[in-house]
Design a protein around this motif. Structure first.
Motif, PDB file in Angstrom:
ATOM      1  N   UNK A  81       0.830  -1.204   0.000  1.00  0.00           N
ATOM      2  CA  UNK A  81       0.000   0.000   0.000  1.00  0.00           C
ATOM      3  C   UNK A  81       0.860   1.249   0.000  1.00  0.00           C
ATOM      4  N   UNK A  82       2.048   1.193   0.624  1.00  0.00           N
ATOM      5  CA  UNK A  82       2.844   2.427   0.672  1.00  0.00           C
ATOM      6  C   UNK A  82       3.483   2.747  -0.676  1.00  0.00           C
ATOM      7  N   UNK A  85       0.508   4.127  -2.617  1.00  0.00           N
ATOM      8  CA  UNK A  85       0.065   5.436  -2.167  1.00  0.00           C
ATOM      9  C   UNK A  85       0.999   6.537  -2.641  1.00  0.00           C
ATOM     10  N   UNK A  86       2.320   6.329  -2.532  1.00  0.00           N
ATOM     11  CA  UNK A  86       3.201   7.410  -2.968  1.00  0.00           C
ATOM     12  C   UNK A  86       3.164   7.550  -4.487  1.00  0.00           C
ATOM     13  N   UNK A  89      -0.132   9.450  -5.321  1.00  0.00           N
ATOM     14  CA  UNK A  89       0.038  10.877  -4.991  1.00  0.00           C
ATOM     15  C   UNK A  89       0.853  11.582  -6.060  1.00  0.00           C
ATOM     16  N   UNK A 106      -6.770  -5.204  -1.729  1.00  0.00           N
ATOM     17  CA  UNK A 106      -7.739  -4.359  -1.024  1.00  0.00           C
ATOM     18  C   UNK A 106      -7.075  -3.260  -0.200  1.00  0.00           C
ATOM     19  N   UNK A 107      -5.878  -3.533   0.359  1.00  0.00           N
ATOM     20  CA  UNK A 107      -5.195  -2.463   1.101  1.00  0.00           C
ATOM     21  C   UNK A 107      -4.832  -1.328   0.150  1.00  0.00           C
ATOM     22  N   UNK A 110      -8.133   0.582  -0.815  1.00  0.00           N
ATOM     23  CA  UNK A 110      -8.669   1.442   0.236  1.00  0.00           C
ATOM     24  C   UNK A 110      -7.805   2.687   0.418  1.00  0.00           C
ATOM     25  N   UNK A 111      -6.479   2.508   0.312  1.00  0.00           N
ATOM     26  CA  UNK A 111      -5.589   3.669   0.417  1.00  0.00           C
ATOM     27  C   UNK A 111      -5.830   4.618  -0.756  1.00  0.00           C
ATOM     28  N   UNK A 114      -9.067   6.681  -0.331  1.00  0.00           N
ATOM     29  CA  UNK A 114      -8.860   7.836   0.544  1.00  0.00           C
ATOM     30  C   UNK A 114      -8.231   8.998  -0.209  1.00  0.00           C
ATOM     31  N   UNK A 119      -8.218  14.301  -3.180  1.00  0.00           N
ATOM     32  CA  UNK A 119      -7.683  15.050  -4.315  1.00  0.00           C
ATOM     33  C   UNK A 119      -8.656  15.128  -5.492  1.00  0.00           C
ATOM     34  N   UNK A 132     -15.718  -3.145   1.789  1.00  0.00           N
ATOM     35  CA  UNK A 132     -15.514  -1.899   2.534  1.00  0.00           C
ATOM     36  C   UNK A 132     -15.479  -0.696   1.594  1.00  0.00           C
TER      37      UNK A 132
END
Lengths: 403, 318
Positions: A81-82, A85-86, A89, A106-107, A110-111, A114, A119, A132
């Protein structure tokens, strides 16, 4: 020279600024980001195939929307996920990506949900199954396409009972995902008049299924529900065959894809029940598209890859229809206009972000019935869009207005 | 001014202007992993203990901070302190059990304990299982400074990193650090000189766990979630890779190692496609075969410092 560049940059910034001000297309290109798993356990149902599906959608659309070029970018989230996510972004902040799809994990999904809410970008998840996304973590910018755990449990549970599989035993991966899949399916089985005789929990990534399968065998249940995923499902199907379990009992895979059937072979999987949102051999339209895909990929598409094609197509239609790539306008347009493409007909977008389309119950063919590689499924039942998914009344999504 | 001071000054300046040159969120992630690798290096490089379970500390602190921020709505600095406290406590438990054995047995015990922690988080309801603990707010620092802005978050992370880095340097430079190095070189001799070796090792373990936790907590604040990846054994392996690539037993090495690995992961994500893992593996093999001292270790060995750094295999000491 330098001055020319500066001037050009200034002009471009002005152009970008004015485009924003008018609510038209931002940036020079419309960018689609395919966030996928290129090397891990989901790379077969997504990966390069998803990128190709997105590219095909762009080509079929003509390569341009509202006079702007459409571009596909892809990234391997490595199931982290990290990393995802980066990357997301960076895509949004720096590279002007307008729409994200695929996700698969799924992780990661979900990230991403968000982030797009913060954004304001469109995110059409096709690969991640967690409900979820349309419940606790729903956002005005998330669309859940292709399938989810509820639809799988519901489709398989209800339809298998209707086909005579009225006593169940579960082989469940011992963590949240397995538990929820088991719980959802058990409820459906009971509601449809079936019985649940028991369940056995196995640890995640188990290497030896023998003791669990013996318990399943001893239960004498007609159906063994596999509430697990990935390698665990594959290993449990293999061992079930070695134990001769499949001679008297039938397996029901709750999260099985055609690529799993392909790698396991029909001998091991024949007779199994599977629920999916799409299959390449459903009708002329799906066959035609899949042939084109096969010519380039040398593999038939999974339901998820078809979902990516459909997701990108509906996003581009919405940009065209709304006349802007502004996420609010695109989402509003999609809520007003049901979509039809080779994935499904008249697909409506619900306020919790769930895209309603038909689901299918398949039974895996016997080796003698198959006409060769990829001809694997009998269509046993078509589950109508309004019955396939979690009813809106049960949704925990805050965007749903309670009546 | 010694070369060492110059290097640190240059690093500090780079740290301050980095968000103008590079994507801030990526730099923040690099800093978190750099701190994590430094904490790991305190144990491997300076005490000679190979822990193969450091992901447990990174992940526990990440989950603890995430939980505190979402359920108790505390301010970020309290979230950080809570995360560090949790990982330090866990470090004390791990350490007390693991330091009774040496070498490969030590590594295996830490791995086994970390796997237990992994399965705990897999099952525990508050972590959301494989969905992860999502939507952790960044909050307001001391209740005043909103960290939602990337630049504010960046300078906070930079400050945390500088503090953690300074702390590790301080530990290494202290008499306590000297004893750790003595234990690394020859444990029996340190024991015969009258040092209670186990106590020193335990304290080093707890300190390393706490700083690893600081890195994990900060990462949760930056990215807004904690997932199973953080506690997975592969993360424990990744930190070994970062430290080896940068240079074991050098102060700056792990930072460079983390920079290389995280940037590669990020850049290769959309360029190399399915080759990411192969490339990572090749780098690891190349490091182990060709330059065992790591990037910084090789530089230090080829161009030994004139003033500050004495000629030493293991980086700048005192």
């Amino acid at each position: 020279m330098k001055r020319t560049y500066l001037a050009a940059a200034a002009v471009m910034m002005l152009a970008a600024g004015s485009a924003l001000a008018q609510g038209k297309i931002s940036g020079e290109v419309v960018k689609i980001g395919v966030l996928t798993d290129m090397s891990g356990l989901y790379s077969d149902i997504g990966g390069q195939g998803s990128v190709l599906a997105a590219q095909m959608a762009v080509e079929d659309f003509g390569g341009k929307v509202k006079g702007r070029k459409i571009e596909v970018v892809a990234a391997d989230h490595q199931n982290k996920a990290d990393v995802a996510s980066s990357k997301v972004r960076q895509w949004i902040d720096r590279e002007g990506v307008d729409m994200l799809t695929d996700a698969l994990n799924s992780a990661v999904a979900l990230a991403t949900a968000r982030l797009v809410a913060e954004k304001k970008r469109v995110f059409i998840d096709t690969g991640a199954a967690s409900t979820r996304l349309t419940n606790e973590e729903c956002t005005p910018y998330t669309i859940h396409h292709t399938y989810d755990t509820f639809a799988l449990a519901n489709g398989t549970g209800k339809a298998v009972v209707a086909h005579g599989g009225d006593s169940w035993f579960f082989l469940t991966a011992d963590y949240a995902f397995g538990h929820s899949l088991e719980k959802d399916t058990a409820e459906v089985v009971k509601a449809s008049g079936g019985k649940v005789l028991g369940a056995v929990r196995h640890p995640l990534s188990a290497s030896d299924f023998s003791s669990f399968l013996l318990q399943a065998q001893a239960s004498k249940a007609k159906i063994i529900g596999l509430a697990n995923a990935g390698g665990d499902t594959i290993n449990s199907i293999k061992s079930a065959n070695e134990f001769g379990l499949t001679r008297r009992q039938t397996l029901a895979g709750l999260l099985v894809f055609i690529t799993d059937i392909h790698s396991l072979g029909l001998n091991a999987t024949q007779g199994m029940y599977v629920t999916e949102g799409w299959y390449w051999n459903l009708n002329d339209e799906t066959r035609k598209w899949s042939r084109r895909y096969f010519d380039r990929m040398k593999k038939m598409p999974s339901s998820n890859q078809a979902g990516v094609y459909s997701a990108v197509t509906m996003f581009l239609k919405a940009v065209d229809g709304a006349g802007t790539d502004d996420a609010d306008a695109v989402m509003a347009w999609l809520r007003r206009n049901p979509q039809s493409d080779m994935f499904g007909k008249n697909m409506k977008l619900r306020e919790d972000g769930r895209l309603l389309h038909e689901m299918y119950l398949f039974q895996v063919k016997k080796p003698g019935e198959s006409n060769g590689p990829w001809d694997y499924y009998h269509v046993r039942q078509t589950i109508p869009a309004d019955q396939a998914f979690q009813p809106l009344s049960a949704s925990k999504c805050t965007l749903v207005k309670k009546k | 001014m010694s070369r060492q001071t110059l290097v640190y000054l240059a690093g500090l300046v780079l740290l301050l202007v980095a968000p103008l040159l590079f994507y801030p969120v990526l730099v923040m992630k690099v800093l978190c992993f750099a701190l994590f690798a430094c904490a790991f290096n305190l144990l491997l490089g300076f005490t000679g203990l190979l822990s193969f379970g450091h992901a447990a500390f990174l992940g526990s602190a990440a989950y603890a901070t995430g939980f505190a921020m979402t359920h108790w709505a505390v301010t970020p600095e309290l979230g950080l302190i809570f995360g560090v406290a949790v990982s330090a406590t866990l470090g004390a438990v791990f350490g007390a059990i693991a330091i009774r054995r040496q070498g490969i047995y030590f590594a295996m015990i830490t791995l086994a304990l970390a796997q237990m922690v992994f399965f705990f988080y897999l099952q525990a309801p508050f972590t959301g299982g494989e969905d992860g603990l999502q939507g952790v707010p960044r909050g307001k620092l001391f209740g005043i400074v909103p960290l939602a802005e990337d630049w504010a978050m960046y300078y906070f992370v930079a400050a945390v990193f500088v503090f953690g880095f300074w702390l590790i340097r301080r530990i290494i430079g202290s008499p306590f650090g000297q004893v750790l190095k003595a234990i690394r070189e020859n444990e029996a001799r340190a024991l015969s000189l009258g040092y209670e070796v186990d106590r020193y090792k335990l304290l080093a373990f707890v300190l390393s766990a706490a700083i690893a936790g600081l890195a994990g907590s900060t990462k949760t604040l930056v990215l807004g979630f904690a997932t199973l990846t953080d506690v997975h054994w592969a993360t424990s392996g990744e930190v070994v890779l970062m430290t080896l690539v940068g240079g074991v037993g050098t102060v700056v090495g792990p930072v460079i190692g983390a920079l290389v690995i995280v940037v590669l992961q990020n850049e290769l994500a959309d360029k190399a496609g399915p080759w990411v893992t192969v490339i990572m593996g090749t780098i690891f093999v190349a490091c182990v075969l060709a330059f065992r001292r790591g990037i910084v270790g090789e530089i230090a060995a080829r161009w030994p410092g004139k003033a500050g750094a004495p000629k030493q295999e293991h980086g700048p000491g005192h």
